[in-house]
Design a protein around this motif. Structure first.
Motif, PDB file in Angstrom:
ATOM      1  N   ILE A   8     -16.270  62.197  50.318  1.00  0.00           N
ATOM      2  CA  ILE A   8     -15.346  61.192  51.313  1.00  0.00           C
ATOM      3  C   ILE A   8     -14.793  61.228  52.763  1.00  0.00           C
ATOM      4  O   ILE A   8     -13.816  62.221  52.773  1.00  0.00           O
ATOM      5  N   ALA A  15     -11.767  59.244  55.100  1.00  0.00           N
ATOM      6  CA  ALA A  15     -10.426  58.855  55.584  1.00  0.00           C
ATOM      7  C   ALA A  15     -10.029  58.183  54.617  1.00  0.00           C
ATOM      8  O   ALA A  15     -11.377  56.929  54.896  1.00  0.00           O
ATOM      9  N   ASP A  16      -9.157  58.185  53.643  1.00  0.00           N
ATOM     10  CA  ASP A  16      -8.551  57.341  52.958  1.00  0.00           C
ATOM     11  C   ASP A  16      -9.374  56.072  51.714  1.00  0.00           C
ATOM     12  O   ASP A  16      -9.231  55.517  51.620  1.00  0.00           O
ATOM     13  N   TRP A  17      -9.956  58.236  51.372  1.00  0.00           N
ATOM     14  CA  TRP A  17     -11.369  57.544  50.379  1.00  0.00           C
ATOM     15  C   TRP A  17     -11.773  56.496  50.232  1.00  0.00           C
ATOM     16  O   TRP A  17     -12.299  55.926  49.207  1.00  0.00           O
ATOM     17  N   HIS A  18     -12.416  56.464  52.118  1.00  0.00           N
ATOM     18  CA  HIS A  18     -13.446  56.001  52.145  1.00  0.00           C
ATOM     19  C   HIS A  18     -14.843  56.337  51.813  1.00  0.00           C
ATOM     20  O   HIS A  18     -14.436  57.800  52.391  1.00  0.00           O
ATOM     21  N   TRP A  55     -11.349  62.655  53.150  1.00  0.00           N
ATOM     22  CA  TRP A  55     -10.651  62.911  52.703  1.00  0.00           C
ATOM     23  C   TRP A  55      -9.293  64.152  52.325  1.00  0.00           C
ATOM     24  O   TRP A  55      -9.738  65.095  52.986  1.00  0.00           O
ATOM     25  N   GLU A  56      -8.429  63.726  52.426  1.00  0.00           N
ATOM     26  CA  GLU A  56      -6.930  64.275  52.055  1.00  0.00           C
ATOM     27  C   GLU A  56      -6.661  65.356  53.536  1.00  0.00           C
ATOM     28  O   GLU A  56      -6.149  66.343  53.106  1.00  0.00           O
ATOM     29  N   GLU A  64     -17.796  61.902  44.759  1.00  0.00           N
ATOM     30  CA  GLU A  64     -17.218  63.610  45.634  1.00  0.00           C
ATOM     31  C   GLU A  64     -17.604  64.067  45.880  1.00  0.00           C
ATOM     32  O   GLU A  64     -18.016  64.394  46.815  1.00  0.00           O
ATOM     33  N   THR A 122      -6.220  61.091  58.516  1.00  0.00           N
ATOM     34  CA  THR A 122      -5.926  60.228  58.735  1.00  0.00           C
ATOM     35  C   THR A 122      -6.947  59.261  59.524  1.00  0.00           C
ATOM     36  O   THR A 122      -7.276  60.050  60.533  1.00  0.00           O
ATOM     37  N   SER A 163     -18.715  58.067  52.757  1.00  0.00           N
ATOM     38  CA  SER A 163     -19.115  58.834  53.293  1.00  0.00           C
ATOM     39  C   SER A 163     -20.538  58.116  54.330  1.00  0.00           C
ATOM     40  O   SER A 163     -20.794  57.416  53.424  1.00  0.00           O
TER      41      SER A 163
END
Length: 377
Positions: free
Chosen positions: A349, A351-354, A172-173, A345, A176, A356
């Motif tokens: 997390i 990619a794209d807040w999906h 995440w962040e 968290e 992409t 883990s």
């Protein structure tokens, strides 16, 4: 020696067209046991229609011996294959000495992106006979008799990106999304099936919903209804059929994959449109209740479990409401609801807040326990 498709053991939905067998949904594919030195396959894809980030990706697993069950699948593939051309020839297995091995090909990327079709498999050697022993399970839970099975447990999952294993290998962040990050075999659905020794079939699609696909809650004020699950699930592979210029084929489970339990995990994307507005929420409840009934009518012997919450808990109570409404009309059907807790968290997390891999493992443990409790699997 070329192997016919019926010499292969298939997982997931597949579509036959022009001497090619297409296997497109997450975790679908095939395996075979051979005694020999080499195996090659030819795959087809629509690579020209996709950027490098969205082409079809396969995982290739090679294990020594004749074990073909889901429990024998290693945690990591021997290698991955990106289908970057219209036709790709790949050496699946190569050894200087003769070995008995199980060769497994699994689609890691999802049906929404590049497709995968098998044109042929050729081996230097011979196929080995394997016998899969039936799993006998006698279950009796809360006064409901789950008939004695004379086959391995079969689980069907109907879901969205979470079920696809979207973004598991991304951060995440930082990253992409690409299809290279998708790992359905590390997602809660596949992990649950693996823990239970069950055959599994996924019908999952990123961003999909029941009253709306995902929309930006900050900028979009209309629902996205162009590709909802209830218009997609009844077909073998509707999007693939349209790309091939075919009339979509209705999926017929009888004699192919008749599930013992169907797990529905839909609503995460609907949350982006519902936004706490009651009439929208009620629309979601109505559509989920209708999908549950459609599942029951197609697979009348199957138990049904609806779950939600990993990427948002706003509709968890609505899932339970839909299940209860269904049970009022069909009191003899084994149907239950399960609420997941939202991802943390601290568990990482993707990619794209999906979720883990850690979050998926926790969800699989909870789902496996729920299935055992509700249906005594």
């Amino acid at each position: 020696m070329k192997l016919s498709f019926d010499k292969l053991t298939w997982s997931g939905r597949y579509l036959d067209h022009d001497d090619v067998r297409y296997f497109d949904y997450s975790a679908s594919g095939f395996c075979f046991v051979m005694k020999g030195k080499k195996a090659e396959a030819v795959f087809l894809s629509d690579a020209e229609n996709w950027s490098e980030e969205n082409k079809a990706v396969l995982g290739i697993f090679i294990t020594e011996g004749t074990e073909t069950g889901i429990g024998a699948i290693p945690d990591e593939p021997n290698f991955r294959l990106t289908l970057s051309s219209a036709e790709t020839r790949c050496t699946l297995f190569d050894s200087p000495v003769e070995k008995t091995v199980c060769v497994r090909v699994m689609k890691f990327s999802e049906a929404a992106f590049g497709y995968a079709g098998l044109k042929e498999v050729e081996i230097d050697g011979d196929t080995a006979n394997t016998v899969v022993e039936p799993v006998e399970t006698t279950t009796e839970s809360r006064g409901v008799n789950f008939d004695k099975l004379n086959h391995p447990l079969k689980l069907e999952f109907i879901g969205d990106s979470i079920t696809c294993g979207y973004g598991i290998e991304g951060v995440w962040e930082k990253d992409t999304f690409t299809t290279q990050q998708e790992r359905p075999d590390k997602a809660y659905a596949f992990l649950t099936a693996k823990a239970l020794g069950a055959d599994v079939q996924l019908c999952s699609w990123s961003g999909i919903g029941l009253i709306s696909n995902y929309v930006d809650p900050e900028t979009v004020n209309l629902p996205d209804t162009h590709w909802l699950m209830q218009a997609n699930w009844p077909y073998t592979d509707k999007w693939l059929s349209l790309r091939l210029g075919l009339e979509p084929e209705v999926w017929e489970p009888k004699g192919r994959f008749e599930p013992d339990v169907v797990i529905i995990h839909l609503g995460t994307n609907d949350i982006s449109w519902v936004r706490g507005i009651e009439d929208r929420r009620l629309g979601y409840v109505a559509q989920l209740r209708q999908l549950i009934e459609a599942v029951h009518r197609r697979s009348p012997e199957a138990a049904i479990l609806c779950c939600l919450g990993i990427m948002g808990e706003a509709l968890n109570d609505s899932v339970k409401e839909a299940v209860e409404l269904f049970k009022k009309d069909f009191p003899k059907v084994r149907a239950e609801a399960l609420a997941f807790n939202q991802q943390l968290e601290s568990d990482g997390i993707g990619a794209d807040w999906h979720p883990s891999a850690v979050t998926h493992k926790k969800a699989a443990e909870k789902l496996g326990s729920a299935l055992s409790y509700f249906f005594n699997l």
